[in-house]
Enzyme design. Structure first.
Site, PDB file in Angstrom:
ATOM      1  N   VAL A 465       0.944  -1.115   0.129  1.00  0.00           N
ATOM      2  CA  VAL A 465       0.037  -0.003  -0.101  1.00  0.00           C
ATOM      3  C   VAL A 465       0.936   1.252   0.216  1.00  0.00           C
ATOM      4  O   VAL A 465       1.866   1.406   0.659  1.00  0.00           O
ATOM      5  CB  VAL A 465      -1.088   0.149   1.178  1.00  0.00           C
ATOM      6  CG1 VAL A 465      -1.621   1.226   1.187  1.00  0.00           C
ATOM      7  CG2 VAL A 465      -2.085  -1.108   1.443  1.00  0.00           C
ATOM      8  N   GLU A 466       0.659   2.204  -1.004  1.00  0.00           N
ATOM      9  CA  GLU A 466       1.286   3.321  -0.942  1.00  0.00           C
ATOM     10  C   GLU A 466       0.682   4.534  -0.415  1.00  0.00           C
ATOM     11  O   GLU A 466      -0.352   4.792  -0.793  1.00  0.00           O
ATOM     12  CB  GLU A 466       1.604   3.524  -2.507  1.00  0.00           C
ATOM     13  CG  GLU A 466       2.656   4.839  -2.693  1.00  0.00           C
ATOM     14  CD  GLU A 466       2.713   4.940  -4.285  1.00  0.00           C
ATOM     15  OE1 GLU A 466       3.718   5.439  -4.968  1.00  0.00           O
ATOM     16  OE2 GLU A 466       1.806   4.641  -5.166  1.00  0.00           O
ATOM     17  N   ILE A 467       1.033   5.083   0.552  1.00  0.00           N
ATOM     18  CA  ILE A 467       0.694   6.141   1.374  1.00  0.00           C
ATOM     19  C   ILE A 467       1.232   7.305   0.743  1.00  0.00           C
ATOM     20  O   ILE A 467       2.521   7.634   0.902  1.00  0.00           O
ATOM     21  CB  ILE A 467       0.936   6.032   2.879  1.00  0.00           C
ATOM     22  CG1 ILE A 467       0.033   4.755   3.298  1.00  0.00           C
ATOM     23  CG2 ILE A 467       0.553   7.265   3.586  1.00  0.00           C
ATOM     24  CD1 ILE A 467       0.504   4.608   4.608  1.00  0.00           C
ATOM     25  N   THR A 503       4.787   4.817  -7.542  1.00  0.00           N
ATOM     26  CA  THR A 503       4.852   3.408  -8.036  1.00  0.00           C
ATOM     27  C   THR A 503       4.177   3.577  -9.603  1.00  0.00           C
ATOM     28  O   THR A 503       4.791   3.113 -10.483  1.00  0.00           O
ATOM     29  CB  THR A 503       4.081   2.750  -7.471  1.00  0.00           C
ATOM     30  OG1 THR A 503       2.614   3.220  -6.895  1.00  0.00           O
ATOM     31  CG2 THR A 503       4.762   2.182  -6.044  1.00  0.00           C
TER      32      THR A 503
END
Length: 730
Positions: A465-467, A503
């Site tokens: 998960v990219e925060i 990403t």
């Protein structure tokens, strides 16, 4: 002994409880390995001990394998001295061999997962009992971190289940569930939970023998060895199969096969020494060291909250609302309820919301059918999802995840409607994959609590998960977002705002370089084969189909509107636009660069009209052809790495661990490299910049490196040296 406790019962059966103090899970640390010889000596010399049952004192599992950081440091401490490294490596293998030749029967009572060295520990026992718990996994996954089993696994497993079965299992790094392990011949008995110790004791008291099958003079390898007709075929075909899987990028795969091939031709003790030599050789490769750091050490640190802001109290989200019940929103709902989070799943119509809940139900039924979930647990978990159109039900949510279409107006509307229901301190997270968070936060009345929480599809399988931090996002929102991601058992990375963030922005360069090659006249078949050869999971055209061509088209359209005259068209943009206009959206509708109405899929014939193949010089095996293929491989990797370096210079990323792991888990950047940051570091920044300059001269500014990289190259710096992450965990 600190790690092993011995209790001898009235019948002389010693219960050896493996329990590493101060750790939630048993691992084979250097201290544990150092104690095993003393344990074996006690077993051999204590006349009161007639047999041994080995079990775990942890509720979390039997043993998760070697402590790779500890192990690698020990074996590499000799500075390249092979004899010292071998002696360190042999310490474990020799200890396990001493256990199985102690002269007393040893049974393993496996009461939790046993992976890697943990399973190898049990394979050195004469009998194995495992409890029938769906959470228990047994396997040798070392190949996933650039290694292969080095605690006797290549020799014992092969002698237990045969060369072909063992090689396939080790090469894929897959695990068995208890009953599957029994069916495969890896364990002898499966018993109910809590019964493993008694069953193991019963085997000893029933006359269990203290001799392994391979120590019997009449022993033969199941299926035959290299000089048996059937066994010979396994090795002949195995070379081709493993080459197809690895494309020569992973030394561990070849060295594992060598250890098996050579090891099964000699007595097991010699085979174990052969295994140790190849294991040390593999450990010293840059690929193994890169993969251990990124996929094991860095992942462990990030999974423990290494980048969480200090001083912010821990939070525990109990209720989370998800806006948008499509495949992404439904996937998010599924991972939430699996973590015990009450979930409100909202869409424009009740039908759409119900369809999202049905997807959650489908995923839960799969778990139930595999024996991983009871009916009671299934019912309770599904009951956590409420499918609705009513925004009033958001009240009481600790967090809202917005997962609607990539359209700024739609996102702004749902943001305002949801925030009207949120209490102070609750966080609003957007799952956008490309639109800048700071821009989306303009629709929010509380931008300090607005953050990007970017999931990857399919959510139930993708671990990252990219925060994304907006310009006004506060530390409290970041901490709460991280607490949420860790609760749903995903690996978080934190990046700063940018179009495409980290990403999506860097992944798109892989797709675009494939499109550039297509425009240049290279065959689409060659382009995708070369993509796989680099170590990417699929070629750029295949992955473009997976992502969806109409999504690329919509993102390009939105970006063009946002940037106006500053917009620069992507490579192959017109080809994609033409295909979308013809109704070719990618894999999702069975029509993209490939036609999916037959298996295997085939290149769409019309593509050759849109992008004629004019370059045939990259086919064949001439030196020129091989050089052309190498150039294409280099372009695909360097294009991505250069974009990563640009992200670093712009401040989008600032932690090499996140840069590497985010790339591997997020878009499948070649795992053998350890990630793009490590790829640049191991190449050497001087050499990397020189090659990038060469590519820029040939193909354009997309390969132009940022000034930061030139400055670092001039000083012989590395990213992990100059920007060493702090070793901390919240």
């Amino acid at each position: 002994m600190e790690n092993f406790k011995i209790d001898i019962d009235a019948d002389g059966v010693a219960l050896v409880t493996f329990d590493v103090p101060g750790r939630s899970m048993n691992t084979l640390t250097s201290a544990v390995i150092a104690e095993i010889p003393a344990l074996v000596e006690t077993i051999k010399t204590d006349d009161a001990i007639k047999g041994v049952v080995l079990t775990s004192g942890k509720t979390t599992g039997f043993c998760a394998g070697a402590d790779l950081g500890d192990m690698a440091a020990g074996m590499l401490a000799g500075g390249g001295d092979l004899q010292k490294a071998f002696d360190t490596g042999w310490a474990l293998n020799g200890a396990f061999r001493a256990l199985e030749t102690s002269g007393k029967p040893v049974a393993a009572a496996i009461n939790g997962l046993a992976l890697g060295g943990g399973l190898e520990f049990t394979l050195a026992c004469h009998y194995r009992v495992v409890e029938n718990d769906p959470k228990i996994q047994l396997g040798l996954p070392e190949i996933k971190v650039g290694l292969f089993p080095g605690g006797g696994g290549t020799q014992r497993l092969t002698r237990l289940i045969g060369v072909q079965n063992a090689l396939m299992q080790m090469a894929e790094g897959k695990s068995w569930r208890p009953n599957d392990a029994k069916g495969a011949g890896v364990v002898h008995e499966v018993v109910e939970k809590g019964q493993s110790v008694e069953a193991a004791k019963a085997w000893i008291k029933g006359g269990g023998k203290a001799v392994q099958p391979w120590d019997d003079p009449k022993f033969k390898i199941p299926g035959g060895g290299p000089y048996h007709p059937a066994g010979a075929q396994v090795f002949i075909m195995g070379n081709a199969i493993l080459r197809k899987q690895s494309y020569g990028n992973y030394p561990a795969v070849l060295n594992m096969m060598k250890a098996v091939y050579e090891g099964v031709q000699v007595p097991i003790e010699a085979g174990l020494r052969i295994e140790t030599r190849y294991f040390i050789k593999t450990l010293m490769t840059p690929q193994a060291q890169a993969m251990i750091r990124s996929l094991f050490l860095s992942k462990q640190e990030l999974d423990k909250g290494a980048v969480r802001p200090a001083g912010v109290p821990k939070s525990d989200p109990k209720k989370v609302s998800v806006l948008g019940a499509g495949m992404m929103g439904a996937g998010i709902a599924y991972v939430q309820v699996m973590a015990g989070i009450e979930t409100v799943l909202i869409d424009q119509t009740q039908e759409a919301a119900d369809k999202g809940k049905a997807h959650v139900e489908e995923l839960l039924k799969k778990r139930q059918s595999r024996g991983q979930m009871t009916q009671e647990k299934y019912d309770a978990t599904l009951a956590l999802v409420t499918a609705t159109t009513d925004y009033d039900l958001i009240k009481g949510s600790d967090l809202v995840i917005e997962a609607v279409f990539e359209n700024r107006e739609i996102k702004a509307d749902v943001t305002k409607r949801a925030e009207a229901q949120l209490a102070e301190g609750a966080v609003f997270g957007s799952n956008t994959s490309t639109l800048p968070i700071s821009g989306l936060a303009e629709a929010s009345v509380r931008p300090e609590d607005f953050i990007g929480i970017h999931f990857f599809s399919p959510v139930d399988k993708m671990m990252l998960v990219e925060i994304i931090m907006g310009e006004k996002t506060g530390d409290a929102a970041l901490a709460k977002a991280l607490d949420y991601v860790l609760k749903i058992r995903k690996t978080p990375i934190v990046v700063n705002d940018s179009r495409g963030f980290y990403t999506s922005r860097c992944f798109s360069t892989f797709l675009m370089e494939g499109m550039a090659m297509l425009e240049e006249g290279y065959s689409p078949v060659l382009i995708d084969n070369v993509g796989r050869m680099t170590g990417m999971p699929r070629g750029p055209l295949e992955m473009h189909d997976d992502v969806a061509l109409d999504l690329s088209y919509k993102i390009a359209k939105q970006t063009r509107e946002d940037l106006g005259d500053k917009y620069v068209a992507n490579e192959g943009e017109q080809i994609v636009a033409t295909m979308v206009e013809q109704g070719r959206y990618g894999r999702k509708n069975g029509k993209g660069f490939y036609d999916y109405d037959q298996k295997p899929k085939v290149i769409w014939p019309g593509l050759y009209e849109l992008a004629p193949t004019t370059k045939g010089d990259a086919f064949g095996e001439s030196p020129e052809a091989l050089a052309a293929v190498d150039e294409l491989k280099t372009r695909l990797l360097y294009r991505q790495a250069v974009e990563v370096a640009r992200c670093w210079e712009e401040g989008v990323i600032d932690d090499p661990r996140e840069g590497d792991l985010g790339a591997i888990l997020g878009w499948g950047f070649a795992p053998w490299t350890g990630g793009p940051i490590t790829f640049m570091d191991q190449t050497g920044l001087k050499a990397f910049v020189a090659k990038a300059d060469d590519l820029a001269a040939k193909y354009g500014d997309r390969f132009k490196v940022p000034q930061l990289l030139r400055d670092m190259a001039a000083k012989d710096e590395t990213f992990y040296g100059r920007f060493a992450p702090e070793k901390k965990a919240a």
